[in-house]
Scaffold this motif. Structure first.
Motif, PDB file in Angstrom:
ATOM      1  N   ARG A   1      55.881  57.793   8.909  1.00  0.00           N
ATOM      2  CA  ARG A   1      54.623  57.263   9.449  1.00  0.00           C
ATOM      3  C   ARG A   1      54.702  55.746   9.462  1.00  0.00           C
ATOM      4  N   LYS A   2      54.400  55.192  10.615  1.00  0.00           N
ATOM      5  CA  LYS A   2      54.371  53.739  10.715  1.00  0.00           C
ATOM      6  C   LYS A   2      53.158  53.331  11.528  1.00  0.00           C
ATOM      7  N   GLN A   3      52.788  52.098  11.424  1.00  0.00           N
ATOM      8  CA  GLN A   3      51.640  51.576  12.141  1.00  0.00           C
ATOM      9  C   GLN A   3      51.949  51.535  13.632  1.00  0.00           C
ATOM     10  N   PRO A   4      50.945  51.860  14.474  1.00  0.00           N
ATOM     11  CA  PRO A   4      51.178  51.772  15.911  1.00  0.00           C
ATOM     12  C   PRO A   4      51.390  50.317  16.337  1.00  0.00           C
ATOM     13  N   SER A   5      52.121  50.157  17.411  1.00  0.00           N
ATOM     14  CA  SER A   5      52.395  48.806  17.910  1.00  0.00           C
ATOM     15  C   SER A   5      51.112  48.186  18.443  1.00  0.00           C
ATOM     16  N   GLU A   6      51.149  46.887  18.639  1.00  0.00           N
ATOM     17  CA  GLU A   6      50.002  46.177  19.196  1.00  0.00           C
ATOM     18  C   GLU A   6      49.679  46.714  20.590  1.00  0.00           C
ATOM     19  N   LYS A   7      50.700  46.994  21.372  1.00  0.00           N
ATOM     20  CA  LYS A   7      50.502  47.542  22.717  1.00  0.00           C
ATOM     21  C   LYS A   7      49.794  48.895  22.645  1.00  0.00           C
ATOM     22  N   SER A   8      50.197  49.739  21.700  1.00  0.00           N
ATOM     23  CA  SER A   8      49.555  51.052  21.532  1.00  0.00           C
ATOM     24  C   SER A   8      48.099  50.910  21.121  1.00  0.00           C
ATOM     25  N   ARG A   9      47.803  49.966  20.250  1.00  0.00           N
ATOM     26  CA  ARG A   9      46.410  49.741  19.826  1.00  0.00           C
ATOM     27  C   ARG A   9      45.550  49.262  20.992  1.00  0.00           C
ATOM     28  N   ILE A  10      46.120  48.408  21.841  1.00  0.00           N
ATOM     29  CA  ILE A  10      45.388  47.917  23.008  1.00  0.00           C
ATOM     30  C   ILE A  10      45.114  49.058  23.981  1.00  0.00           C
ATOM     31  N   ILE A  11      46.110  49.904  24.214  1.00  0.00           N
ATOM     32  CA  ILE A  11      45.946  51.044  25.121  1.00  0.00           C
ATOM     33  C   ILE A  11      44.886  52.000  24.586  1.00  0.00           C
TER      34      ILE A  11
END
Length: 61
Positions: free
Chosen positions: A5-15
């Motif tokens: 488990r890892k934190q979602p990327s910034e791009k994924s959070r924006i989407i």
């Protein structure tokens, strides 16, 4: 099977934020127009709104 488990990327959070905002806007528009919305809750379709059709459960047929 190992799952990392890892934190979602910034791009994924924006989407994700954009999708949530789009859905919220669409539901608000339907509410203002007096239209019902169809959603998936608790593994079943749910109709929400003042003009939502009355649906009988399949076991009632």
């Amino acid at each position: 099977m190992n799952t990392v488990r890892k934190q979602p990327s910034e791009k994924s959070r924006i989407i994700l934020a954009s999708l949530k905002e789009a859905v919220a806007n669409a539901l608000e528009k339907k509410r203002r127009l007096g239209q019902y919305a169809v959603m998936w809750e608790n593994n079943q379709l749910v109709y929400k709104g003042d003009d939502a059709p009355q649906v009988q459960k399949e076991q009632d047929h």
